[in-house]
Design an enzyme around this catalytic site. Sequence first.
Site, PDB file in Angstrom:
ATOM      1  N   HIS A   1      -8.738  -4.932   1.825  1.00  0.00           N
ATOM      2  CA  HIS A   1      -8.796  -3.916   0.770  1.00  0.00           C
ATOM      3  C   HIS A   1      -9.308  -4.599  -0.504  1.00  0.00           C
ATOM      4  O   HIS A   1      -9.073  -5.789  -0.708  1.00  0.00           O
ATOM      5  CB  HIS A   1      -7.370  -3.394   0.566  1.00  0.00           C
ATOM      6  CG  HIS A   1      -7.239  -2.234  -0.363  1.00  0.00           C
ATOM      7  ND1 HIS A   1      -7.218  -2.367  -1.728  1.00  0.00           N
ATOM      8  CD2 HIS A   1      -7.102  -0.911  -0.119  1.00  0.00           C
ATOM      9  CE1 HIS A   1      -7.067  -1.185  -2.292  1.00  0.00           C
ATOM     10  NE2 HIS A   1      -6.995  -0.274  -1.339  1.00  0.00           N
TER      11      HIS A   1
ATOM     12  N   ASP B   1      -1.109  -9.479   2.397  1.00  0.00           N
ATOM     13  CA  ASP B   1      -1.128  -8.123   1.867  1.00  0.00           C
ATOM     14  C   ASP B   1      -0.392  -7.250   2.888  1.00  0.00           C
ATOM     15  O   ASP B   1      -0.920  -6.954   3.962  1.00  0.00           O
ATOM     16  CB  ASP B   1      -2.587  -7.681   1.688  1.00  0.00           C
ATOM     17  CG  ASP B   1      -2.713  -6.207   1.320  1.00  0.00           C
ATOM     18  OD1 ASP B   1      -1.701  -5.480   1.376  1.00  0.00           O
ATOM     19  OD2 ASP B   1      -3.841  -5.788   0.999  1.00  0.00           O
TER      20      ASP B   1
ATOM     21  N   LYS C   1       3.999   3.686  -0.168  1.00  0.00           N
ATOM     22  CA  LYS C   1       3.527   3.847   1.215  1.00  0.00           C
ATOM     23  C   LYS C   1       4.690   3.760   2.206  1.00  0.00           C
ATOM     24  O   LYS C   1       4.498   3.840   3.413  1.00  0.00           O
ATOM     25  CB  LYS C   1       2.491   2.768   1.549  1.00  0.00           C
ATOM     26  CG  LYS C   1       1.210   2.883   0.709  1.00  0.00           C
ATOM     27  CD  LYS C   1       0.177   1.897   1.187  1.00  0.00           C
ATOM     28  CE  LYS C   1      -0.924   1.622   0.197  1.00  0.00           C
ATOM     29  NZ  LYS C   1      -1.836   2.736  -0.041  1.00  0.00           N
TER      30      LYS C   1
HETATM   31  N1  C6P Z   1      -4.634   1.615   0.325  1.00  0.00           N
HETATM   32  C1  C6P Z   1      -5.494   3.646   1.309  1.00  0.00           C
HETATM   33  O1  C6P Z   1      -5.700   4.863   1.326  1.00  0.00           O
HETATM   34  P1  C6P Z   1      -1.750   0.033  -4.173  1.00  0.00           P
HETATM   35  O2  C6P Z   1      -2.811   1.009  -4.569  1.00  0.00           O
HETATM   36  O3  C6P Z   1      -1.640  -1.104  -5.125  1.00  0.00           O
HETATM   37  O4  C6P Z   1      -0.442   0.686  -3.860  1.00  0.00           O
HETATM   38  O5  C6P Z   1      -2.212  -0.566  -2.746  1.00  0.00           O
HETATM   39  C2  C6P Z   1      -3.447  -1.192  -2.628  1.00  0.00           C
HETATM   40  C3  C6P Z   1      -3.701  -1.580  -1.201  1.00  0.00           C
HETATM   41  C4  C6P Z   1      -3.766  -2.923  -0.863  1.00  0.00           C
HETATM   42  N2  C6P Z   1      -3.935  -3.314   0.405  1.00  0.00           N
HETATM   43  C5  C6P Z   1      -4.077  -2.441   1.409  1.00  0.00           C
HETATM   44  C6  C6P Z   1      -4.239  -2.938   2.809  1.00  0.00           C
HETATM   45  C7  C6P Z   1      -4.039  -1.067   1.143  1.00  0.00           C
HETATM   46  O6  C6P Z   1      -4.181  -0.211   2.143  1.00  0.00           O
HETATM   47  C8  C6P Z   1      -3.872  -0.630  -0.196  1.00  0.00           C
HETATM   48  C9  C6P Z   1      -3.895   0.825  -0.537  1.00  0.00           C
HETATM   49  C10 C6P Z   1      -4.702   3.046   0.178  1.00  0.00           C
HETATM   50  O7  C6P Z   1      -5.886   2.906   2.219  1.00  0.00           O
HETATM   51  C11 C6P Z   1      -5.235   3.482  -1.142  1.00  0.00           C
HETATM   52  S1  C6P Z   1      -6.839   2.827  -1.486  1.00  0.00           S
END
Ligand code: C6P
Length: 407
Positions: free
Chosen positions: A123, A200, A226
């Site tokens: 990501h 991550d 999540k």
């Molecule tokens: N992915 C998705 O729809 P945050 O936004 O900080 O809570 O998480 C970021 C993030 C980091 N690593 C991974 C593997 C992720 O999947 C995500 C968030 C969401 O896939 C929003 S882009």
Amino acid sequence: MITALVDITEDFPILKRQINGHRLTYLDSAATSQKPQVVIDSIRRYYEISNANVLRSVHTLAEEATVAMEEAREKIAQFINASSPREVIFTRGTTESLNTIARAWGDKFLEAGDEIVLSPMEHHSNIIPWQQLAKRVGALLRYIDLNRDGTISVDAVRHLINDRTRIVTLSQVSNVLGTINPISQVAKLAHEVGAIMVVDGAQSVPHQPTDVQNSDIDFLAFSGHKMLGPTGIGVLWGKEALLEAADPVVFGGEMIAYVDREDATWAELPAKFEGGTPHIAGAIGLGAAVDYLNSLGMSRIEEHSRGLAEEAYRKLANISGVTVYGPAYPRTSVVAFNISGIHPHDVSQVLDAHGIAIRAGHHCAQPLMHWLDVGSTARASFYLYNSDRDIDVLVDAIEATKRYFKR
Ligand code: C6P
């Protein structure tokens, strides 16, 4: 047959909603999960009964708020098997946690010519902080070659790691491919050359048991929203010695031991990394989410998430004109796909007309989109309130989408 792990209409009020005349089929939990009533109630209770700032004032409400937040920290520490709650830092989410590691540890310990190993399936939150760190200190990014099915082989990592490697970072589960990465084996390779292993866990911590000590990683980042918790709260976990060695990155209230006109010293962990008033209600809500997940059992949730992702992959791969990305097995929680000749945004819009919520786009993983040679994909993602009925609803709606665009 895969049934939902919970009584959805009892526990998740939003899932009672009708969307465009259909019962909501929520298949976008990888973006954010829905929240059970107990989490919503815990947040409301805090504001209704115990609202006060934490760790500052000496009065009953402040004491109650502080106890509630620290209890949540304790629950989270146990949930990931941290050796102490001092290792659990509250952040806004995975993104902020990863940025903090890059700044707090990376800026201090990396120098020109050092290498950071990562994968193209990351990501953006697990790419850009390292790009920026590399620019600041003159380090190099080294990308692991993926297997054709989007998995990572430990050998590919072994070839890349050398005595200049200082950081190896991987998502434990890809938010697009559903791949489950071999993080303990990679951590072992990292440690052999004295590098640290950053994980991550945004898509893994909600879906499987997490044991930071057993997997012997060094830092873990994840998001509350999540895993049934509220938005704006997440966790940076780190081994205590590494957090002690790293420098704080947010300066201000509550993160200090002593301040004079010219300088300051830092508070003990975890306060050292929690400058300013924290998201108290968020932390309490995340604690309630952890209780709820524990009541179901993370092993059961893991089996459920894998079962749904594997069945969805099988069923979608069988639809003519549909391409599914990532390995058939093992996989968990998400299935990304494209329908030949139809843009994923159009797919998403037609599915919405059937009451189905999915995500379409590059999923904040543009290097992976380049690797897949697509601009974007549609993605269905599953959680404990989904069942195989939701997969069937999705399959029927994909067929209807194809018919609609054929017209
Ligand atoms: N992915 C998705 O729809 P945050 O936004 O900080 O809570 O998480 C970021 C993030 C980091 N690593 C991974 C593997 C992720 O999947 C995500 C968030 C969401 O896939 C929003 S882009």
